[in-house]
Each structure stands twice: as C-alpha cells, then as structure tokens.
Write an enzyme that holds these catalytic residues in place. Structure first.
Site, PDB file in Angstrom:
ATOM      1  N   ARG A  53      -1.948  -1.279   5.209  1.00  9.07           N
ATOM      2  CA  ARG A  53      -3.665  -0.955   4.586  1.00  9.07           C
ATOM      3  C   ARG A  53      -3.013  -2.918   4.094  1.00  9.07           C
ATOM      4  NH1 ARG A  53      -4.754   3.910   1.268  1.00  9.07           N
ATOM      5  NH2 ARG A  53      -2.673   3.917   1.400  1.00  9.07           N
TER       6      ARG A  53
ATOM      7  N   CYS B 123       1.146  -1.531  -0.200  1.00  3.95           N
ATOM      8  CA  CYS B 123       0.414  -0.138  -0.187  1.00  3.95           C
ATOM      9  C   CYS B 123       0.833   1.540  -0.242  1.00  3.95           C
ATOM     10  CB  CYS B 123      -0.751   0.207   1.333  1.00  3.95           C
ATOM     11  SG  CYS B 123      -0.522  -0.104   3.122  1.00  3.95           S
TER      12      CYS B 123
END
EC number: 2.8.1.1
Length: 301
Positions: A253, A248
């Site tokens: 994430r 990410c």
C-alpha cells in the site's frame, strides 16, 4: 520505442502525467510495438478469469521476491523474468491490477528499482476496465525473449531501511514518516494489519511521530485517482522538499502512496520503507506509539 503519452485532459494537472494512462488510451493501443501490458493483482488468480488482451501476469509474491531472503530478486532474475514475459528494456510497460492498483503500484515500484525508464499505471486498474465492459481475454500470450539485459537493482533513493528510520527518530529535522494503513492499524487496535496478507505481528501501533494518511483516500470509489486539487488538500501537511518515507504492513500500500506523492504531486524525495510494520512490529525493543492520528484529519470525500 516508447509509446506516446496519454493526452487525457484530467491528467495534465498532475506533476508527471506521462506516468498514467486511461482505459481508452490503452484500449486503442493494445498490441502496438514497444508496448507491453502487465497485470499484477493481490489475488493472482483473477488473471485466469479474464485479463486485458495481450497482458502478461506478474505475481508479486512468486515473481518479484527472492525465494530465500526477505528481499527482491536480483538483476539476473529480473532479466530472466522480463525475457519470459517478452518485455524489452526500452518497452513502455503499463501495469494494472485489482483493488485500485494496490499491488500494481508495488510492481511498478519494483520495475523502477531496476531502472526501467517507462513504466505507467492504468488509472482505475482492473476494476475500472471491467466496469467499462472493455475487451478481455483468456489467452495467455507467449512472447519471444527480448534479450533484456542484466541490470542490478538500485535501492538508493527508492527504499528506506529500518536502521535509518530508527536513527531518524532522534534527529532534529529527520524524515517525515507517513503510515498509509487504516486508522485501526495505526492506532494499534488491529495489530495484524491487512488480514489478507498473512503477515501477523507481535505488537500493534505505529512508528513514533508518523502521520496516518490512509492510502485508499487518494482514489475514488471506482479506483480512479482523485483530482490534483483533492490530492493537494489530502497531503497538505507534507512538504515536497522533505525526506518523506511511506510505510504500511509489507510495503504494498505504501508503494501506491509513493506513486501518488512522486508522480501525481511531484515529491522529489519520497521513499518506501518496504520492511514496514511486518518488520518494525516484530523487532525487539523497537519504539512504538498507539492511539489515533492527531496530525492530519483532512477529508476530501
């Protein structure tokens, strides 16, 4: 001593239901011997305005990162952190946080780098707990040291690094790259990525050949994970047997998607490239692609 698994029927369809717990299961066991609860948020100050009774705070930025090198703390520092928080090596640790467990999954992933064997995620995280109006506390608990041993971090099989990601681009049958950022970040329209990360980059776009699968598609609006059938559909283009690497902006994430692929869907070879776009987009002469995702347009909404 490990806590019993949550027998919640909806979890049985996941590959590793032992890695996830419901709010009702956790509420009934708060304070049990051998069970520790950790709150880890993107917004660390949320802990101060109410947290699960008995939960300790682990700040992903201050507690897990080396203060000098862009890397995680070593085994000695991790043991010291665990002892400050009263966590024993054989404790069951349940992690939860804000934003659908975005950073909680990252903290869980770091625990696994140090080989802590029983770390679980609270389905729905902090928001789900609050939405159900369950008990909260302002008390910051103080636990005695649990004599956590010094165990050195093992990155192999959990982390991917820039040299091997770059090398895979020229290899036939190399790793499958999954960019879990938003479509605008992936396309290069938003070159700075997550605006709350304070991690700007010099170039926008994505790693050549990457598939864009937004991490947040794996959860419902209330933060709970989607059903196994929905997740299978969402990640249908991925092969569980492949060498899969998720990334990410800074690995946070991506850790959430790593959890979904590994523990909910049973992928055996999934790693987190935590250097992610903050590293790739700032390096000189790195190959970059821009434009929309063309490899996966599955909707589960």
């Amino acid at each position: 001593m490990a806590a019993p698994f949550d027998p919640f029927p909806a979890f049985e369809e996941y590959a590793h239901p032992e890695r996830i717990v419901s709010a009702s299961w956790l509420s009934a066991r708060l304070g049990s011997p051998g069970l520790k609860v950790v709150e880890s948020n993107e917004d660390s100050l949320l802990y101060d305005i109410g947290h699960l009774p008995g939960a300790v705070r682990i700040d992903w930025a201050k507690d897990l990162n080396d203060p000098l090198t862009r890397d995680f703390i070593d085994g000695e520092a991790f043991a010291e952190l665990m002892n400050r928080k009263g966590i024993a090596r054989d404790d069951t640790v349940v992690v939860y946080g804000d934003k659908s467990n975005w950073w909680a999954a990252f903290t869980l992933w770091v625990f696994e780098l140090f080989g802590h064997s029983d770390v679980r995620l609270l389905n729905g995280g902090r928001d789900a707990w609050m939405a159900e109006e369950r008990d909260t506390s302002y008390v910051v608990p103080e636990y005695p040291s649990a004599n956590y041993p010094v165990v050195e971090r093992v990155d192999e099989n959990q982390r991917a690094f820039v040299a091997e990601v770059l090398g895979s681009l020229t290899q036939s049958g190399g790793m499958t790259l999954v960019d879990v950022r938003t479509p605008s970040e992936f396309s290069g329209l938003d070159e700075h990525g997550n605006p709350t990360s304070n991690t700007g980059v010099l170039r926008g776009g994505h790693i050549p050949g990457a598939i864009n699968l937004d991490w947040s598609d794996a959860v419902l609006p209330n933060g709970n994970f989607r059903t196994r059938a929905e997740l299978d559909k969402l990640y249908a283009d991925l092969n569980p047997a492949d060498d899969t690497v998720v990334y990410c902006q800074v690995g946070d994430r991506a850790a959430h998607t790593w959890f979904v692929l590994k523990y909910l869907l049973g992928f055996n070879n999934v790693r987190n490239y935590d250097g992610s776009w903050a590293e790739w987009g700032n390096m000189v002469r790195m190959p970059i692609e821009t434009g929309e995702n063309t490899k996966n347009n599955v909707s589960v909404s």
